[in-house]
Each structure stands twice: as structure tokens, then as C-alpha cells.
Design a protein around this motif. Structure first.
Motif, PDB file in Angstrom:
ATOM      1  N   ASP A   1     -12.196  14.897   5.352  1.00  0.00           N
ATOM      2  CA  ASP A   1     -12.207  14.630   6.794  1.00  0.00           C
ATOM      3  C   ASP A   1     -11.349  13.425   7.158  1.00  0.00           C
ATOM      4  OD1 ASP A   1     -13.815  16.777   7.308  1.00  0.00           O
ATOM      5  OD2 ASP A   1     -15.650  15.625   7.625  1.00  0.00           O
ATOM      6  N   VAL A   2     -11.342  12.410   6.291  1.00  0.00           N
ATOM      7  CA  VAL A   2     -10.570  11.212   6.639  1.00  0.00           C
ATOM      8  C   VAL A   2      -9.078  11.524   6.705  1.00  0.00           C
ATOM      9  CG1 VAL A   2     -12.239   9.492   5.850  1.00  0.00           C
ATOM     10  CG2 VAL A   2     -10.589  10.432   4.227  1.00  0.00           C
ATOM     11  N   SER A   3      -8.597  12.386   5.816  1.00  0.00           N
ATOM     12  CA  SER A   3      -7.181  12.745   5.883  1.00  0.00           C
ATOM     13  C   SER A   3      -6.914  13.619   7.113  1.00  0.00           C
ATOM     14  CB  SER A   3      -6.725  13.448   4.600  1.00  0.00           C
ATOM     15  OG  SER A   3      -7.513  14.580   4.313  1.00  0.00           O
ATOM     16  N   ALA A   4      -7.899  14.427   7.512  1.00  0.00           N
ATOM     17  CA  ALA A   4      -7.749  15.222   8.736  1.00  0.00           C
ATOM     18  C   ALA A   4      -7.670  14.318   9.960  1.00  0.00           C
ATOM     19  CB  ALA A   4      -8.920  16.198   8.879  1.00  0.00           C
ATOM     20  N   ILE A   5      -8.451  13.238   9.965  1.00  0.00           N
ATOM     21  CA  ILE A   5      -8.418  12.282  11.075  1.00  0.00           C
ATOM     22  C   ILE A   5      -7.029  11.654  11.191  1.00  0.00           C
ATOM     23  CG2 ILE A   5      -9.289  10.035  11.859  1.00  0.00           C
ATOM     24  CD1 ILE A   5     -12.019  10.869  10.635  1.00  0.00           C
ATOM     25  N   GLY A   6      -6.479  11.210  10.047  1.00  0.00           N
ATOM     26  CA  GLY A   6      -5.133  10.635  10.045  1.00  0.00           C
ATOM     27  C   GLY A   6      -4.092  11.654  10.443  1.00  0.00           C
ATOM     28  N   LEU A   7      -4.272  12.888   9.993  1.00  0.00           N
ATOM     29  CA  LEU A   7      -3.338  13.967  10.313  1.00  0.00           C
ATOM     30  C   LEU A   7      -3.290  14.226  11.819  1.00  0.00           C
ATOM     31  CD1 LEU A   7      -1.532  16.370   9.355  1.00  0.00           C
ATOM     32  CD2 LEU A   7      -3.634  17.723   9.210  1.00  0.00           C
ATOM     33  N   ILE A   8      -4.466  14.312  12.445  1.00  0.00           N
ATOM     34  CA  ILE A   8      -4.516  14.589  13.887  1.00  0.00           C
ATOM     35  C   ILE A   8      -3.860  13.468  14.683  1.00  0.00           C
ATOM     36  CG2 ILE A   8      -6.103  14.818  15.850  1.00  0.00           C
ATOM     37  CD1 ILE A   8      -7.978  16.401  13.978  1.00  0.00           C
ATOM     38  N   ARG A   9      -4.107  12.216  14.264  1.00  0.00           N
ATOM     39  CA  ARG A   9      -3.462  11.099  14.955  1.00  0.00           C
ATOM     40  C   ARG A   9      -1.938  11.143  14.760  1.00  0.00           C
ATOM     41  NH1 ARG A   9      -4.147   6.076  17.558  1.00  0.00           N
ATOM     42  NH2 ARG A   9      -2.002   5.552  18.136  1.00  0.00           N
ATOM     43  N   GLY A  10      -1.524  11.455  13.542  1.00  0.00           N
ATOM     44  CA  GLY A  10      -0.091  11.535  13.269  1.00  0.00           C
ATOM     45  C   GLY A  10       0.581  12.640  14.056  1.00  0.00           C
ATOM     46  N   LEU A  11      -0.088  13.781  14.181  1.00  0.00           N
ATOM     47  CA  LEU A  11       0.461  14.884  14.972  1.00  0.00           C
ATOM     48  C   LEU A  11       0.589  14.483  16.433  1.00  0.00           C
ATOM     49  CD1 LEU A  11      -1.532  17.854  13.378  1.00  0.00           C
ATOM     50  CD2 LEU A  11       0.923  17.412  13.132  1.00  0.00           C
ATOM     51  N   HIS A  12      -0.418  13.777  16.937  1.00  0.00           N
ATOM     52  CA  HIS A  12      -0.377  13.283  18.324  1.00  0.00           C
ATOM     53  C   HIS A  12       0.847  12.397  18.544  1.00  0.00           C
ATOM     54  CE1 HIS A  12      -1.323  10.226  21.434  1.00  0.00           C
ATOM     55  NE2 HIS A  12      -1.838  11.257  22.085  1.00  0.00           N
ATOM     56  N   ASP A  13       1.118  11.539  17.560  1.00  0.00           N
ATOM     57  CA  ASP A  13       2.215  10.585  17.703  1.00  0.00           C
ATOM     58  C   ASP A  13       3.596  11.231  17.653  1.00  0.00           C
ATOM     59  OD1 ASP A  13       0.349   8.637  17.988  1.00  0.00           O
ATOM     60  OD2 ASP A  13       0.727   7.621  16.083  1.00  0.00           O
ATOM     61  N   ILE A  14       3.675  12.462  17.141  1.00  0.00           N
ATOM     62  CA  ILE A  14       4.974  13.155  17.147  1.00  0.00           C
ATOM     63  C   ILE A  14       4.993  14.250  18.219  1.00  0.00           C
ATOM     64  CG2 ILE A  14       5.473  12.656  14.733  1.00  0.00           C
ATOM     65  CD1 ILE A  14       4.716  15.551  14.051  1.00  0.00           C
TER      66      ILE A  14
ATOM     67  N   PRO B   1      -5.873  11.209  -0.306  1.00  0.00           N
ATOM     68  CA  PRO B   1      -6.947  11.646   0.598  1.00  0.00           C
ATOM     69  C   PRO B   1      -7.482  10.475   1.419  1.00  0.00           C
ATOM     70  CG  PRO B   1      -7.810  11.411  -1.609  1.00  0.00           C
ATOM     71  CD  PRO B   1      -6.322  11.141  -1.703  1.00  0.00           C
ATOM     72  N   SER B   2      -6.676  10.015   2.365  1.00  0.00           N
ATOM     73  CA  SER B   2      -7.036   8.859   3.176  1.00  0.00           C
ATOM     74  C   SER B   2      -6.485   9.060   4.579  1.00  0.00           C
ATOM     75  CB  SER B   2      -6.432   7.584   2.572  1.00  0.00           C
ATOM     76  OG  SER B   2      -5.002   7.656   2.586  1.00  0.00           O
ATOM     77  N   ILE B   3      -6.885   8.188   5.499  1.00  0.00           N
ATOM     78  CA  ILE B   3      -6.357   8.263   6.858  1.00  0.00           C
ATOM     79  C   ILE B   3      -4.843   8.089   6.847  1.00  0.00           C
ATOM     80  CG2 ILE B   3      -6.296   7.056   9.075  1.00  0.00           C
ATOM     81  CD1 ILE B   3      -9.291   6.546   8.771  1.00  0.00           C
ATOM     82  N   GLN B   4      -4.374   7.117   6.062  1.00  0.00           N
ATOM     83  CA  GLN B   4      -2.937   6.882   5.972  1.00  0.00           C
ATOM     84  C   GLN B   4      -2.213   8.085   5.372  1.00  0.00           C
ATOM     85  OE1 GLN B   4      -5.305   4.855   4.917  1.00  0.00           O
ATOM     86  NE2 GLN B   4      -4.954   2.767   5.675  1.00  0.00           N
ATOM     87  N   GLY B   5      -2.830   8.703   4.360  1.00  0.00           N
ATOM     88  CA  GLY B   5      -2.224   9.875   3.743  1.00  0.00           C
ATOM     89  C   GLY B   5      -2.051  11.009   4.735  1.00  0.00           C
ATOM     90  N   GLY B   6      -3.095  11.251   5.527  1.00  0.00           N
ATOM     91  CA  GLY B   6      -3.007  12.290   6.543  1.00  0.00           C
ATOM     92  C   GLY B   6      -1.948  11.990   7.586  1.00  0.00           C
ATOM     93  N   TYR B   7      -1.863  10.718   7.968  1.00  0.00           N
ATOM     94  CA  TYR B   7      -0.875  10.308   8.981  1.00  0.00           C
ATOM     95  C   TYR B   7       0.549  10.541   8.467  1.00  0.00           C
ATOM     96  CZ  TYR B   7       1.264   7.543  12.704  1.00  0.00           C
ATOM     97  OH  TYR B   7       2.009   7.148  13.776  1.00  0.00           O
TER      98      TYR B   7
END
Length: 342
Positions: A251-264, A224-230
Motif C-alpha cells: 500500500d505504501v508504494s501505491a500511495i507514492g505511485l498515486i501522488r507521482g501520477l498526480h504530479d505528472i 516497496p516504499s512511498i518514494q519507490g512508488g513515486y
């Protein structure tokens, strides 16, 4: 300001005993109103501040408590603003009682020697499991404790829990209501009795009510971290034609997830809706702003410190107040949208 002013100086100038000055400072004993006024006036004029060590010797307390967080379940402390807000709530409540707060991360091998070394008066423990060695060591310390987000089965423990199952249900029902049927969940470690377990149970209940079959492949037990979401975003890229929404249990994992989705190359919410959990301060300022399950993190900390100080000071609590459940609500923002067929 003279940093060397002592209680002896106050007593000499006021022409009273040291014991009288001490009684005025601590609000104890029988002291005439005139003497109280005179001593307080001198204290203010000399800007005298009683030392914490002197107060500790007087009442045999350190006036120091700790918030204890297991590293393994929560990720690095500095990565999650949830803990900053929790500390703000605890510190705000403790300050009124002249109690200081420290934040400590532990692992399963912690021996809790810091409790004696720092002469701690009590602990606020976040996210501990009953079956762990760390929990058993905590009980052996014989020190006042309040447990947060631990869902302990013993009603004798002082504990504050979120209605995590309701939170998991609300977030999932929101996405189902938008027409999503293939909903992934970023859960963190799923261990029975933990917050993620109960949130996942709520997710499953919402699916059952809507006649949507559970797909274990849609559960991502990432940290459950930014890196985990990414990292999860990279994994779900192959599910592009399948998954239409993700529910992250922080929320922090959601933040990483959204950034990761953007990058793909996936846009939120046009390509994939995202819901978080906690409603940390940053959630409403993201682009897009994050739909999330709201909990009052600061209030949780304030309730915890009040409950702990009641134990420390011996004021006691009735049995029905030993366990407090905090409600949740849904904050709908821009990161979730109606399902669109591709």
C-alpha cells in the motif's frame, strides 16, 4: 505512591516470609487463601509493582522479545505503517503475558550480538531468505524463533505466511475483470521464495488464464516504499497510451505511485487504475480510497507472539500448527475503475 516499597516491606507488614510474598505474586507454591488475600490487599494498598529484573532472576527469563526486520527488503521501518500494525498485534498479545517487545532493523552483516546483550527470550523474524548468511546466523543462536513472510521450505520451523500467490492473483483478476489488459506491477525486489515473488506468480497466473501475454517491461522492481512508488510514476509517464492499470505489491508504494501520477498530470482512476496490497489503516482514507488486497496484519502479529511464547514456555506445538497460512481478500474502493479507450 511510594516507589521504594520492596517485597521485604510487603512481607514485614503481612507478617509472612519473603518467599511467601513471592509465591503469591507469581501464583506458585502452597499458600492459604487467607494469606493470599492479606498479601494482595497490602500490595494494592501500597501500589507495589514487582520489578521486571526481579522476575527475570526468578524464572531466568528477560521477558523481552524482538521483531527483527531486514532493512534491505522492506525499506525504512518508519516509512511503512505495515510494521506499526504488526507491532500492535505482537505487543497486544505479549502484554497479557507481561512480555515487552522491541523492533529492530538489520542488514545482511548483522552479527545478532544484541540477542545476548539484551538477553532476549525469542525473536519474530520478518521476511528472511533461507540462503542468506543472516538466516544461518539466526539458526546458530539456538533461540526460539517465529518466521513471518519468509516461506521457508523446512516444515520444522515455526512460521506464518500470507497466501501471497492468491493475493497477486486476486488483484490482477480484479483489474482484468474491469477490462484492463496492460497491467503494470510494482513489485519490489523479485527473489525466489520471497513474498514479492509469490505475488508476482499470482499476477502471472491471472494473465495466463485470461490469455494476456506477459511483458517483462511492465514489471517494476522498485523499493516497496512511498518514494519507490513515486519514482515509478515518473518512469511510466512514457507508457501513458499503453498502461491502463498498476498493481503495487504494498500500500505504501501505491500511495507514492498515486501522488507521482498526480504530479505528472494523470488522475486515478480516470487515467489509470491502481490496486495496492496490505490494507493498512490509511488505505480507506486516501483520495481516492485505495482498492487493495487485505490481510489481517494485527492478527498475524498476535498469532506470531502466541506461537513464540509457546516455544519459550515449553508448552510446545503439534507439527501441523508450526506452519500457518493467512488468507487474503479483495477490498474494492475508488482507485480502480473500468477500462476506457483513449
Amino acid at each position: 505512591m511510594n516507589n521504594k516499597v520492596s517485597i521485604k516491606d510487603i512481607a514485614r507488614i503481612a507478617n509472612v516470609s519473603i518467599a511467601t510474598v513471592s509465591n503469591v505474586i507469581n501464583g506458585k507454591g502452597r499458600v492459604s487463601p487467607n494469606t493470599v488475600s492479606k498479601v494482595n490487599k497490602i500490595i494494592q494498598e501500597l501500589q507495589f509493582v514487582p520489578s521486571a529484573s526481579a522476575r527475570s532472576l526468578k524464572d531466568m527469563k528477560s521477558h523481552l522479545i524482538a521483531i527483527v526486520v531486514p532493512f534491505l527488503e522492506k525499506g525504512m521501518l518508519q516509512d511503512n505503517p505495515f510494521y506499526w500494525e504488526l507491532v500492535r498485534g505482537v505487543e497486544g498479545g505479549a502484554r497479557h503475558h507481561e512480555v515487552q517487545v522491541i523492533l529492530l532493523g538489520i542488514d545482511e552483516n548483522e552479527d545478532f550480538s544484541f540477542v545476548k546483550q539484551r538477553h532476549l527470550d525469542g525473536l519474530i523474524v520478518v521476511g528472511v531468505f533461507e540462503h542468506t548468511a543472516a538466516f544461518q546466523k539466526l539458526l546458530s543462536l539456538n533461540i526460539p524463533c517465529v518466521f513471518l513472510d519468509s516461506h521457508l521450505s523446512n516444515p520444522d520451523f515455526h512460521q506464518i505466511d500470507l497466501d501471497d500467490e492468491a493475493g497477486g492473483y486476486l488483484g490482477t483478476k480484479h483489474l482484468i475483470g474491469l477490462g484492463h489488459k496492460v497491467i503494470g506491477v510494482l513489485t519490489g525486489k523479485l527473489e525466489e521464495g520471497g513474498v514479492n515473488y509469490f505475488r508476482h506468480q499470482g499476477y502471472l497466473r491471472a494473465l495466463r488464464e485470461s490469455g494476456i501475454p506477459e511483458d517483462p517491461e511492465l514489471t517494476f522492481e522498485e523499493a516497496p516504499s512511498i518514494q519507490g512508488g513515486y519514482h515509478v510514476a515518473q518512469r511510466i509517464g512514457s507508457y501513458k497510451s499503453k498502461i491502463s492499470a498498476m498493481f503495487a505489491f504494498s500500500d505504501v508504494s501505491a500511495i507514492g505511485l498515486i501522488r507521482g501520477l498526480h504530479d505528472i498530470g494523470l488522475s486515478v482512476p480516470a487515467d489509470l487504475s491502481v490496486v495496492g496490497f496490505d490494507d493498512i489503516f490509511y488505505s480507506q482514507y486516501m483520495i481516492p480510497s485505495l482498492t487493495t488486497i487485505r490481510q489481517d496484519i494485527v492478527a498475524k502479529g498476535q498469532i506470531a507472539v502466541t506461537m513464540l511464547l509457546d516455544q519459550i514456555n515449553g508448552t510446545g506445538l503439534s507439527t501441523d500448527k508450526r506452519s500457518v497460512k493467512i488468507p487474503v481478500s479483495l477490498a474494492v474502493r475508488q482507485s480502480s475503475a473500468s477500462f476506457k479507450e483513449i
